[in-house]
Design an enzyme around this catalytic site. Structure first.
Site, mmCIF file in Angstrom:
data_model
loop_
_atom_site.group_PDB
_atom_site.id
_atom_site.type_symbol
_atom_site.label_atom_id
_atom_site.label_comp_id
_atom_site.label_asym_id
_atom_site.label_seq_id
_atom_site.Cartn_x
_atom_site.Cartn_y
_atom_site.Cartn_z
ATOM 1 N N CYS A 23 0.866 -1.169 0.000
ATOM 2 C CA CYS A 23 0.000 0.000 0.000
ATOM 3 C C CYS A 23 0.910 1.229 0.000
ATOM 4 C CB CYS A 23 -0.932 0.098 1.194
ATOM 5 S SG CYS A 23 -2.150 -1.209 1.277
ATOM 6 N N ARG A 45 4.181 -0.512 -4.662
ATOM 7 C CA ARG A 45 3.807 -1.001 -3.335
ATOM 8 C C ARG A 45 2.464 -1.723 -3.331
ATOM 9 N NH1 ARG A 45 6.790 1.340 0.726
ATOM 10 N NH2 ARG A 45 5.182 0.812 2.211
ATOM 11 N N TRP A 77 -2.614 -2.676 -1.707
ATOM 12 C CA TRP A 77 -2.302 -4.097 -1.812
ATOM 13 C C TRP A 77 -3.205 -4.757 -0.774
ATOM 14 C CZ3 TRP A 77 -0.444 -8.047 1.338
ATOM 15 C CH2 TRP A 77 -0.025 -9.204 0.679
ATOM 16 N N ASN A 83 -2.050 2.319 5.514
ATOM 17 C CA ASN A 83 -1.154 1.233 5.108
ATOM 18 C C ASN A 83 -0.835 0.455 6.375
ATOM 19 O OD1 ASN A 83 2.402 1.210 4.420
ATOM 20 N ND2 ASN A 83 0.946 -0.422 4.145
ATOM 21 N N GLU A 124 17.663 -18.123 -5.954
ATOM 22 C CA GLU A 124 17.302 -16.779 -6.396
ATOM 23 C C GLU A 124 16.828 -16.791 -7.860
ATOM 24 O OE1 GLU A 124 16.573 -14.144 -5.074
ATOM 25 O OE2 GLU A 124 16.849 -12.575 -6.574
ATOM 26 N N LYS A 143 13.085 -15.620 -9.105
ATOM 27 C CA LYS A 143 12.841 -14.601 -10.135
ATOM 28 C C LYS A 143 11.841 -15.140 -11.156
ATOM 29 C CE LYS A 143 13.953 -11.954 -8.460
ATOM 30 N NZ LYS A 143 14.580 -11.607 -7.235
ATOM 31 N N GLU A 161 8.217 -15.414 -9.662
ATOM 32 C CA GLU A 161 7.571 -14.131 -9.382
ATOM 33 C C GLU A 161 7.000 -13.454 -10.604
ATOM 34 O OE1 GLU A 161 9.588 -11.408 -6.339
ATOM 35 O OE2 GLU A 161 11.213 -12.180 -7.576
ATOM 36 N N HIS A 169 17.881 -37.081 -4.125
ATOM 37 C CA HIS A 169 17.137 -37.519 -2.939
ATOM 38 C C HIS A 169 15.653 -37.199 -3.072
ATOM 39 C CE1 HIS A 169 20.830 -38.570 -0.904
ATOM 40 N NE2 HIS A 169 21.340 -37.423 -1.358
ATOM 41 N N LYS A 176 6.145 -4.653 -3.685
ATOM 42 C CA LYS A 176 7.475 -4.484 -3.116
ATOM 43 C C LYS A 176 7.314 -3.941 -1.713
ATOM 44 C CE LYS A 176 11.893 -3.185 -4.955
ATOM 45 N NZ LYS A 176 12.300 -4.531 -5.361
HETATM 46 C C1 F6R Z 1 11.948 -10.848 -4.567
HETATM 47 C C2 F6R Z 1 11.728 -9.785 -3.636
HETATM 48 C C3 F6R Z 1 11.298 -10.127 -2.273
HETATM 49 C C4 F6R Z 1 12.089 -9.296 -1.268
HETATM 50 C C5 F6R Z 1 11.559 -9.523 0.153
HETATM 51 C C6 F6R Z 1 12.373 -8.794 1.187
HETATM 52 O O1 F6R Z 1 12.304 -10.395 -5.823
HETATM 53 O O2 F6R Z 1 11.862 -8.642 -3.964
HETATM 54 O O3 F6R Z 1 11.441 -11.477 -2.015
HETATM 55 O O4 F6R Z 1 13.427 -9.642 -1.345
HETATM 56 O O5 F6R Z 1 10.226 -9.096 0.224
HETATM 57 O O6 F6R Z 1 12.364 -7.417 0.948
HETATM 58 P P1 F6R Z 1 13.460 -6.461 1.558
HETATM 59 O O7 F6R Z 1 14.765 -6.866 1.015
HETATM 60 O O8 F6R Z 1 13.027 -5.114 1.123
HETATM 61 O O9 F6R Z 1 13.394 -6.643 3.047
#
Ligand code: F6R
Length: 614
Positions: free
Chosen positions: A2, A27, A75, A101, A487, A491, A494, A510, A609
């Protein structure tokens, strides 16, 4: 999660609010809305499901006059994304409008009490309960708006950043914060409110960060006033924000994610600048130097983080154990905060976060501090809540990351961890001069090598086209590159919505090996390190079962092409820095697969994010 914005001043509020919402759309983008107080005191609230474009379209034929307003991009937490659940919410009699928020945890109890007092609700949200509580207090106590907000918040359990306006008063906004970010921009005769200070830099660089438990009384023509929930005046500091608008624009790229992937040669320069001396090869970090006794005496380091930052921390663990011989653990912040972890006074807890606002990481920090641990932050966003809540730290300095999928923050975090490990190891004497020099030179060589990697974009895009059909992927790696495999898989999940698993290559037999067939591609990271030969065998195991293998390998490797279907050749660097190189083609692979599938990579479904709720 949010985004909230607010404006009070001499200009038309609506265009400023809409621009602010666009900057905060990362956000959340389930719904959006604005509340404007006109010069005649009228309060107009407009909101609808969907993104900011939908809101702007909706506003086209509305009365948007007014120099005071608040706005929100949502959000969803409580209640599905629809017009009714969109913010701003207003009180039952329509007098007070509020954006929120966070999560009001005790909203059910409050809602029952208000319902019993005759209040009716329009939405399913916890936020509507709070605005009605404010109105209820205002009516029963006969107090000012700021007093009603303060008294109402004293009854609330949960997290919030709120902004409140009232019909008939176009001179005032009341804002408050608890565990959700809030910055106030101070202009000339005007104020801006935002969840993220960077979103208002085109208007002012002078920022006041509201702290937990503080209420801001923002009045036209008056100095900003902050009070605590106990009605005591709170002091504040105006901080200068060092960000330029170009950092917040796409700069000719179709998406923020592609821009941020391509920025990595430069962001690594920014990250190591003034820290790795190009002449002497020495690494100096003030956060390590100023606390060196603690680092030398550390019994253990415990990384707490979420998501991509957690993956970077898994690499950090190996760096700290291998280079400085300090035992290291990595915890999901969300798990750590609800356990009763054993923490010793000589432990150092390292909180890793791009945004510096992740609610679980903040809670883990507070637990660690209560247990007496020294808490060190690795954050990207300057002045963020985590940066302020930690005892010391190192900024990642890769600039604003706006694409929802984290890219340049990951490579920056690993770079910071490598620099930290070297700086400590030098003082502890745990590595030879030759090794130290090799890692330091490796760090200095990263920008040029990353440029080379980015030249592979076209080739990776072609590969992505071939594999867009896949419904499942497996990513394999070992040692430093096991977290890189995690990672890479994250990616892909997501932004393309393809299921992907990251696995330590040898563990595959395994269990997950049962999944291998011609339909499920394997991405294998096989670069020079102690497990190189073993990983070759793991690849053979996949091939023997009809699997298709895309290998990420070091340039010039003559063996890997012979046993795999496709190769991505990257320049080699010392093994502990290899994740910084390898993660880039994996970012590109996920990116292009998502693009070919027609996904919105900057705004993937269900994600936002900066996860500021638990
Ligand atoms: C993945 C991603 C999330 C963040 C997670 C932690 O691409 O962006 O998995 O890494 O929400 O966020 P921060 O690093 O901002 O604490």
């Amino acid at each position: 999660m949010c985004g909230i914005v607010g404006y009070i001043g001499d200009r038309d509020a609506c265009p400023i609010l809409i621009k602010g919402l666009r900057r905060l759309e990362y956000r959340g983008y389930d719904s959006a809305g604005v509340a404007l107080v006109g010069g005649d005191g009228s309060l107009n609230v407009y909101k609808c499901k969907g993104k900011i474009d939908a809101l702007e379209h909706f506003l086209a034929d509305k009365d948007t006059a007014g120099t005071v307003g608040i706005a929100h991009t949502r959000w969803a937490t409580h209640g599905e994304p629809n017009d009714t659940n969109a913010h701003p919410h207003f009180s039952a009699d329509g007098r007070i409008a509020m954006i929120h928020n966070g999560i009001i945890e005790n909203y059910r109890v409050l809602k029952d009490a208000l319902t019993a007092a005759g209040v009716t609700f329009r939405s399913e949200t916890d936020s509507e309960v709070l605005v009605n509580l404010i109105e209820y207090v205002r009516d029963t106590e006969g107090c000012t708006l700021e007093e009603a907000v303060r008294l109402a918040l004293k009854k609330v359990v949960g997290a919030y950043a709120i902004a409140v306006v009232e019909k008939g008063n176009n001179d005032k906004i009341i804002a408050a914060r608890q565990s959700s970010p809030m910055a106030i921009g101070v202009g000339k005769g005007e104020y801006f409110i935002s969840s993220d200070a960077s979103s208002i830099v085109e208007y002012t660089h002078d920022i006041v960060y509201v702290e937990d438990g503080e209420i801001a009384v923002i009045e036209r023509g008056k100095p900003l006033q902050l009070v605590t929930l106990d009605n005591e005046e709170a002091e504040y500091r105006v901080t200068k924000l060092d960000i330029s608008i170009s950092d917040l624009e796409k700069g000719g790229y179709p998406t923020f994610m592609l821009k941020e992937i391509n920025e990595q040669p430069r962001t690594i320069v920014d990250c190591i600048r003034g820290r790795v001396n190009a002449d002497s090869g020495r690494v100096i970090l003030s956060g390590i130097r100023d606390n060196i006794d603690r680092w030398l005496a550390a019994r253990r380091v415990v990384f707490v983080a979420c998501g991509t930052s957690w993956h970077a921390s898994l690499i950090g663990k190996q760096l700290f154990e291998n280079i400085c011989r300090i035992p290291a653990e990595v915890e999901y912040a969300s798990e750590f905060r609800y356990r009763n972890p054993v923490l010793f006074p000589d432990d150092i807890v390292i909180a890793v976060s791009q945004s510096g606002e992740t609610a679980d990481t903040l809670a883990a920090i507070s637990l660690a501090r209560k247990a007496g641990a020294f808490v060190y932050g690795i954050c990207n966003v300057i002045g963020s809540s985590i940066a302020r809540a930690t005892d010391s730290g190192t900024y990642v300095h890769v600039g604003p990351e706006i694409g929802v999928a984290s890219t340049k923050a990951f490579t920056g975090q690993v770079t910071v961890m490598a620099m930290m490990a070297l700086a400590i190891a030098e003082r502890k004497g745990t590595v030879s001069k030759e090794y130290y020099d090799e890692v330091a030179q490796g760090l200095l060589s990263l920008p040029e090598k990353l440029k080379e990697v980015l030249e592979l974009s076209g080739q990776v895009a072609d590969l992505a086209k071939i594999f867009t059909y896949a419904h499942n992927f497996i990513y394999l790696g070992r040692g430093y590159n096991y977290p890189t495999a995690l990672e890479g898989a994250l990616k892909l999940k997501e932004i393309s919505y393809i299921h992907a698993e990251g696995y330590p290559a040898a563990e595959m037999k395994h269990g997950p090996i049962a999944l291998i067939d011609a339909e499920m591609p394997t991405v294998a990271i096989v670069t020079p390190d102690v497990t190189y030969e073993k990983t070759l065998s793991n690849i053979e195991e996949v091939k023997a079962r009809g699997g298709k293998v895309i290998a990420v390998m070091a340039k010039g490797d003559a063996t890997v092409p012979g046993i795999t279907d496709y190769v991505i050749e990257v320049p080699a660097v010392i093994d502990c820095l290899m994740p910084i190189i390898v993660s880039v083609p994996l970012q590109l692979l996920a990116y292009y697969i998502a693009v070919y599938k027609g996904r919105n990579v900057d705004q993937p479904r269900n994600l936002a994010k900066s996860v500021t709720v638990e």
